[in-house]
Design a protein around this motif. Structure first.
Motif, PDB file in Angstrom:
ATOM      1  N   MET A 183      78.665  40.884  19.338  1.00 43.18           N
ATOM      2  CA  MET A 183      77.958  40.121  20.367  1.00 43.18           C
ATOM      3  C   MET A 183      78.966  39.584  21.382  1.00 43.18           C
ATOM      4  N   ARG A 184      78.715  39.817  22.669  1.00 40.98           N
ATOM      5  CA  ARG A 184      79.626  39.342  23.705  1.00 40.98           C
ATOM      6  C   ARG A 184      79.543  37.834  23.851  1.00 40.98           C
ATOM      7  N   SER A 185      80.697  37.219  24.013  1.00 43.24           N
ATOM      8  CA  SER A 185      80.725  35.790  24.288  1.00 43.24           C
ATOM      9  C   SER A 185      80.306  35.560  25.740  1.00 43.24           C
ATOM     10  N   SER A 186      79.899  34.335  26.056  1.00 45.51           N
ATOM     11  CA  SER A 186      79.645  34.000  27.453  1.00 45.51           C
ATOM     12  C   SER A 186      80.973  34.065  28.209  1.00 45.51           C
ATOM     13  N   LEU A 187      80.905  34.331  29.494  1.00 47.60           N
ATOM     14  CA  LEU A 187      82.134  34.398  30.290  1.00 47.60           C
ATOM     15  C   LEU A 187      82.868  33.063  30.256  1.00 47.60           C
ATOM     16  N   SER A 188      82.105  31.979  30.250  1.00 46.70           N
ATOM     17  CA  SER A 188      82.721  30.654  30.214  1.00 46.70           C
ATOM     18  C   SER A 188      83.551  30.482  28.943  1.00 46.70           C
ATOM     19  N   MET A 243      88.670  42.726  27.837  1.00 50.07           N
ATOM     20  CA  MET A 243      88.199  44.060  28.215  1.00 50.07           C
ATOM     21  C   MET A 243      86.734  44.246  27.845  1.00 50.07           C
ATOM     22  N   ASP A 244      86.338  43.732  26.683  1.00 54.24           N
ATOM     23  CA  ASP A 244      84.936  43.836  26.262  1.00 54.24           C
ATOM     24  C   ASP A 244      84.007  43.102  27.226  1.00 54.24           C
ATOM     25  N   ASN A 245      84.549  42.074  27.899  1.00 54.93           N
ATOM     26  CA  ASN A 245      83.760  41.311  28.865  1.00 54.93           C
ATOM     27  C   ASN A 245      83.985  41.778  30.303  1.00 54.93           C
ATOM     28  N   ASP A 246      84.605  42.956  30.421  1.00 53.16           N
ATOM     29  CA  ASP A 246      84.786  43.614  31.720  1.00 53.16           C
ATOM     30  C   ASP A 246      85.603  42.782  32.712  1.00 53.16           C
ATOM     31  N   LEU A 247      86.534  41.987  32.192  1.00 58.62           N
ATOM     32  CA  LEU A 247      87.402  41.195  33.055  1.00 58.62           C
ATOM     33  C   LEU A 247      88.758  41.857  33.255  1.00 58.62           C
TER      34      LEU A 247
END
Length: 260
Positions: free
Chosen positions: A1-6, A51-55
């Motif tokens: 599960m992806r974390s929030s960007l914050s 990387m998983d959060n596309d940053l």
């Protein structure tokens, strides 16, 4: 599960520092380890989360910010800079009346950078700080707004004017009237100097600011409207530019004095 960007950004000091580092440009792992003083083992899980959060992107073992990452980090910097300024002197900022600062500049307090709070001891309460007076005379250009009368200001700024230093000086009405009444010789010297422009501001304002090509110096009153002799001073380039915008916001409202 992806974390929030914050959470991804703020809940890890390693991730935050890496994002700020990559804002300066792509880095390979050796450069990251050296810059952040980390090991590959400690850093790789954090890079994977970014990387998983596309940053963050990876190409040929070189890491860089994605377009979304650049947008986010570009907006992180002002907040982080502001937090650093306030955290360096939290009591000072918590007790200041910030209302005289234009709202667009209160949002950019971080531009003050490495600023010092100057607070005189009881034996020098009414002296001007040496850090201020010594550097003022070395400047090529001085822009000052005076909201209260200090007995040393007339002589100081008269001498600045006579040195040929470019000087813009804004008085509030009350300060101007007292200068005319008690220090006519000094203000007349400034008024007759080709390199000096004098202005009068009709509205009272609870702050004094001096900005030169070398530093910015600000006296903010406390929240009770009292001048408690605490000042801030910064020599950072970003602080000087911030101070120039502060000064210009009041110069636009002031009227030039063409004749005493």
């Amino acid at each position: 599960m992806r974390s929030s960007l914050s959470d991804t950004i703020w809940l890890s000091e390693k991730r935050k520092r890496l994002l700020l580092l990559l804002m300066e440009g792509p880095r390979d792992m050796d450069q990251i380890k050296k810059s952040l003083n980390v090991t590959s083992k400690a850093m790789m899980p954090q890079i994977k989360i970014l990387m998983d959060n596309d940053l963050v992107l990876e190409e040929d073992r070189v890491f860089s910010l994605s377009e979304v990452g650049k947008i986010i980090v570009d907006n992180m910097n002002p907040l982080l800079s502001t937090l650093e300024v306030i955290e360096e002197n939290p009591e000072y900022w918590a007790t200041r009346d910030l209302s005289p600062i234009p709202s667009r500049l209160t949002q950019k307090l971080g531009e003050l950078g490495d600023c010092m709070v100057i607070e005189p001891d009881i034996n020098h309460l009414f002296d001007l700080p040496e850090e201020f007076t010594e550097n003022l005379g070395k400047a090529a250009k001085v822009r000052t707004m005076l909201s209260y009368f200090h007995p040393l200001y007339p002589k100081l700024y008269s001498e600045i004017s006579q040195k040929g230093i470019e000087l813009d000086l804004i008085f509030t009405e009350m300060v101007y009237e007292r200068m005319i009444e008690e220090c006519y010789e000094e203000i007349n010297t400034m008024a007759n100097s080709k390199n000096t422009k004098l202005y009068i501001l009709k509205n009272d304002i609870a702050t004094t600011i001096a900005v030169t090509d070398m530093f910015v110096y600000i006296c903010l009153f406390n929240k009770n409207g009292i001048y408690d002799h605490k000042k801030i001073m910064s020599f950072d380039d970003s602080a000087i530019k911030w101070g120039e915008r502060f000064f210009d916001s009041y110069k636009e409202k002031a009227e030039q004095i063409n004749k005493l």
